[in-house]
Design a protein around this motif. Structure first.
Motif, mmCIF file in Angstrom:
data_model
loop_
_atom_site.group_PDB
_atom_site.id
_atom_site.type_symbol
_atom_site.label_atom_id
_atom_site.label_comp_id
_atom_site.label_asym_id
_atom_site.label_seq_id
_atom_site.Cartn_x
_atom_site.Cartn_y
_atom_site.Cartn_z
ATOM 1 N N VAL A 261 -8.689 138.153 -1.600
ATOM 2 C CA VAL A 261 -8.618 137.172 -0.816
ATOM 3 C C VAL A 261 -7.590 137.442 0.567
ATOM 4 C CG1 VAL A 261 -8.047 134.633 -0.113
ATOM 5 C CG2 VAL A 261 -9.228 135.151 -2.156
ATOM 6 N N TRP A 262 -6.689 138.252 0.391
ATOM 7 C CA TRP A 262 -5.764 138.502 1.396
ATOM 8 C C TRP A 262 -6.574 139.179 2.572
ATOM 9 C CZ3 TRP A 262 -1.060 136.575 2.149
ATOM 10 C CH2 TRP A 262 -0.219 136.405 1.037
ATOM 11 N N HIS A 263 -7.825 139.664 2.169
ATOM 12 C CA HIS A 263 -8.477 140.586 3.096
ATOM 13 C C HIS A 263 -9.525 139.902 4.027
ATOM 14 C CE1 HIS A 263 -6.647 144.487 1.467
ATOM 15 N NE2 HIS A 263 -6.686 143.843 0.484
ATOM 16 N N LEU A 264 -9.844 138.670 3.537
ATOM 17 C CA LEU A 264 -10.598 137.753 4.198
ATOM 18 C C LEU A 264 -9.917 137.400 5.792
ATOM 19 C CD1 LEU A 264 -11.934 135.569 1.415
ATOM 20 C CD2 LEU A 264 -13.200 137.503 2.323
ATOM 21 N N ASP A 265 -10.821 137.176 6.830
ATOM 22 C CA ASP A 265 -10.417 136.832 7.926
ATOM 23 C C ASP A 265 -9.757 135.585 7.922
ATOM 24 O OD1 ASP A 265 -11.566 138.996 9.181
ATOM 25 O OD2 ASP A 265 -13.321 138.441 9.790
ATOM 26 N N GLY A 266 -8.776 135.391 8.803
ATOM 27 C CA GLY A 266 -7.906 134.230 9.200
ATOM 28 C C GLY A 266 -7.056 133.561 7.916
ATOM 29 N N VAL A 267 -7.095 134.564 6.724
ATOM 30 C CA VAL A 267 -5.929 134.185 5.599
ATOM 31 C C VAL A 267 -4.568 134.535 5.922
ATOM 32 C CG1 VAL A 267 -5.578 134.507 3.057
ATOM 33 C CG2 VAL A 267 -7.806 134.228 3.955
ATOM 34 N N ILE B 159 -8.123 111.039 -7.718
ATOM 35 C CA ILE B 159 -8.551 112.202 -6.937
ATOM 36 C C ILE B 159 -7.892 113.359 -7.133
ATOM 37 C CG2 ILE B 159 -9.144 112.816 -4.621
ATOM 38 C CD1 ILE B 159 -10.668 110.433 -5.449
ATOM 39 N N LYS B 160 -8.234 113.979 -8.102
ATOM 40 C CA LYS B 160 -7.424 115.395 -8.663
ATOM 41 C C LYS B 160 -8.285 116.701 -8.278
ATOM 42 C CE LYS B 160 -5.653 117.228 -12.946
ATOM 43 N NZ LYS B 160 -5.519 116.854 -14.429
ATOM 44 N N PHE B 161 -7.725 117.498 -7.589
ATOM 45 C CA PHE B 161 -8.566 118.883 -7.317
ATOM 46 C C PHE B 161 -7.261 119.789 -7.353
ATOM 47 C CE2 PHE B 161 -10.583 121.410 -4.021
ATOM 48 C CZ PHE B 161 -11.404 122.140 -4.827
ATOM 49 N N GLN B 162 -7.550 120.690 -8.106
ATOM 50 C CA GLN B 162 -6.760 121.729 -8.597
ATOM 51 C C GLN B 162 -7.236 123.131 -8.518
ATOM 52 O OE1 GLN B 162 -3.820 118.961 -11.352
ATOM 53 N NE2 GLN B 162 -4.444 120.694 -12.000
ATOM 54 N N PRO B 163 -7.727 123.689 -7.365
ATOM 55 C CA PRO B 163 -8.263 124.999 -7.489
ATOM 56 C C PRO B 163 -7.633 125.949 -7.858
ATOM 57 C CG PRO B 163 -7.997 124.378 -5.266
ATOM 58 C CD PRO B 163 -7.529 123.022 -6.157
ATOM 59 N N ASP B 164 -8.084 127.276 -8.543
ATOM 60 C CA ASP B 164 -7.525 128.302 -8.843
ATOM 61 C C ASP B 164 -6.653 129.007 -7.636
ATOM 62 O OD1 ASP B 164 -7.786 128.252 -11.783
ATOM 63 O OD2 ASP B 164 -9.795 128.968 -11.349
ATOM 64 N N ILE B 165 -7.276 129.112 -6.607
ATOM 65 C CA ILE B 165 -6.923 129.881 -5.549
ATOM 66 C C ILE B 165 -7.074 129.134 -4.190
ATOM 67 C CG2 ILE B 165 -7.020 131.849 -4.005
ATOM 68 C CD1 ILE B 165 -7.592 133.418 -6.536
ATOM 69 N N VAL B 166 -6.242 128.811 -3.372
ATOM 70 C CA VAL B 166 -6.420 128.546 -2.076
ATOM 71 C C VAL B 166 -5.805 129.482 -0.922
ATOM 72 C CG1 VAL B 166 -5.727 126.551 -0.494
ATOM 73 C CG2 VAL B 166 -5.914 126.085 -2.876
ATOM 74 N N ALA B 167 -6.817 129.843 -0.196
ATOM 75 C CA ALA B 167 -6.338 130.359 1.113
ATOM 76 C C ALA B 167 -5.961 129.469 2.231
ATOM 77 C CB ALA B 167 -7.498 131.351 1.687
ATOM 78 N N PHE B 168 -4.748 129.952 2.756
ATOM 79 C CA PHE B 168 -4.197 129.041 3.800
ATOM 80 C C PHE B 168 -4.232 129.760 5.167
ATOM 81 C CE2 PHE B 168 -2.144 127.689 0.028
ATOM 82 C CZ PHE B 168 -2.249 126.084 0.192
ATOM 83 N N ASP B 169 -4.397 129.174 6.089
ATOM 84 C CA ASP B 169 -3.978 129.995 7.505
ATOM 85 C C ASP B 169 -2.517 129.766 7.738
ATOM 86 O OD1 ASP B 169 -3.313 127.165 8.522
ATOM 87 O OD2 ASP B 169 -5.172 127.097 9.786
ATOM 88 N N LYS B 170 -2.219 130.312 9.186
ATOM 89 C CA LYS B 170 -0.536 130.429 9.212
ATOM 90 C C LYS B 170 0.309 129.276 9.292
ATOM 91 C CE LYS B 170 -1.379 130.869 14.312
ATOM 92 N NZ LYS B 170 -1.200 131.553 15.557
ATOM 93 N N ALA B 171 -0.689 128.069 9.556
ATOM 94 C CA ALA B 171 -0.142 126.649 9.414
ATOM 95 C C ALA B 171 -0.280 125.903 8.254
ATOM 96 C CB ALA B 171 -0.662 125.779 10.663
ATOM 97 N N PHE B 172 -0.768 126.582 7.152
ATOM 98 C CA PHE B 172 -0.741 126.238 5.774
ATOM 99 C C PHE B 172 -1.950 125.149 5.824
ATOM 100 C CE2 PHE B 172 3.325 128.336 4.680
ATOM 101 C CZ PHE B 172 3.091 128.753 3.734
ATOM 102 N N ASN B 173 -2.950 125.260 6.566
ATOM 103 C CA ASN B 173 -4.085 124.499 6.358
ATOM 104 C C ASN B 173 -4.955 125.412 5.542
ATOM 105 O OD1 ASN B 173 -3.593 122.396 8.467
ATOM 106 N ND2 ASN B 173 -3.768 124.277 9.877
ATOM 107 N N PRO B 174 -5.609 124.717 4.586
ATOM 108 C CA PRO B 174 -6.337 125.112 3.372
ATOM 109 C C PRO B 174 -7.749 125.780 4.079
ATOM 110 C CG PRO B 174 -6.417 122.870 3.022
ATOM 111 C CD PRO B 174 -5.476 123.251 4.141
#
Length: 210
Positions: free
Chosen positions: A61-67, A82-97
């Motif tokens: 995921v580190w190799h994907l654009d914008g991550v 409302i429960k959502f717990q994904p295994d992996i979340v990719a964030f931008d530099k402002a920690f937006n998913p």
């Protein structure tokens, strides 16, 4: 077995899914025989399939654009069920998913997926008013698999509706479970959701149809 998208055209989330599969394949092809097309590595004391593939995914995921950052086992719960717990979340530099990923190993690629993964994502998206690409990765061999298991099918358990269908399941676990996913997901909003499957040592996009 193809799921039909609920949107009229292919969007970027499908390209992200294809790119992830392309990056992941060289890694999983190094795994020993039976690692992802049997239950051999999902047993007590040898439960390696999920953590090892999760490690590969985090790396790729580190190799994907914008991550800029990658989170593992991120809790995006909002309260009020409302429960959502994904295994992996990719964030931008402002920690937006910017990308969510859930990986279902051989022993969790079963009837739970529409409710556990799709519904959790849709509820979170509706509550937040945002739509982040979401990739669900299953692990189902597209071949006869005599040792494939149908777990938790007793009354009251999540696979109870499939009790007694072991003979059908082992003929082709991929087709068996994706027939269920197709029916279940036709009733759900699937925009921005892609499904990948690992068949042995090859990952490819199943939904939206390539």
């Amino acid at each position: 077995m193809i799921l039909r998208p609920s949107i009229s055209r292919m969007t970027d989330y499908a390209s992200i899914a294809d790119n992830l599969a392309f990056l992941l394949n060289p890694a999983i092809q190094q795994l020993p025989a039976g690692f992802l097309d049997s239950f051999r590595y999902t047993s007590t004391g040898n439960n390696l399939a999920h953590p090892v593939v999760l490690g590969f995914l985090a790396q790729k995921v580190w190799h994907l654009d914008g991550v800029t950052f990658v989170g593992i086992d991120v809790r995006l719960n909002l309260g009020k069920q409302i429960k959502f717990q994904p295994d992996i979340v990719a964030f931008d530099k402002a920690f937006n998913p910017i990308l969510f990923i859930d990986y279902e190993s051989p022993n969790s690629s079963d009837a739970r997926l529409p409710e556990k993964d799709v519904d959790a994502y849709c509820n979170w998206t509706t509550r937040c008013g945002v739509s982040v690409p979401y990739i669900i990765l299953t692990t189902l061999p597209d071949k006869i698999s005599p040792d494939w298991e149908l777990r938790y099918s007793s009354p009251g358990y999540y696979n109870a509706a499939f009790h007694g269908r072991n003979t059908e399941l082992v003929q082709n676990p991929f087709r068996f479970w994706y027939a269920h996913y197709r029916t279940a997901c036709e009733k759900r909003q699937m925009a921005n959701i892609a499904l990948l499957n690992i068949d042995g040592n090859q990952a490819k996009r199943i939904f939206p149809e390539p």
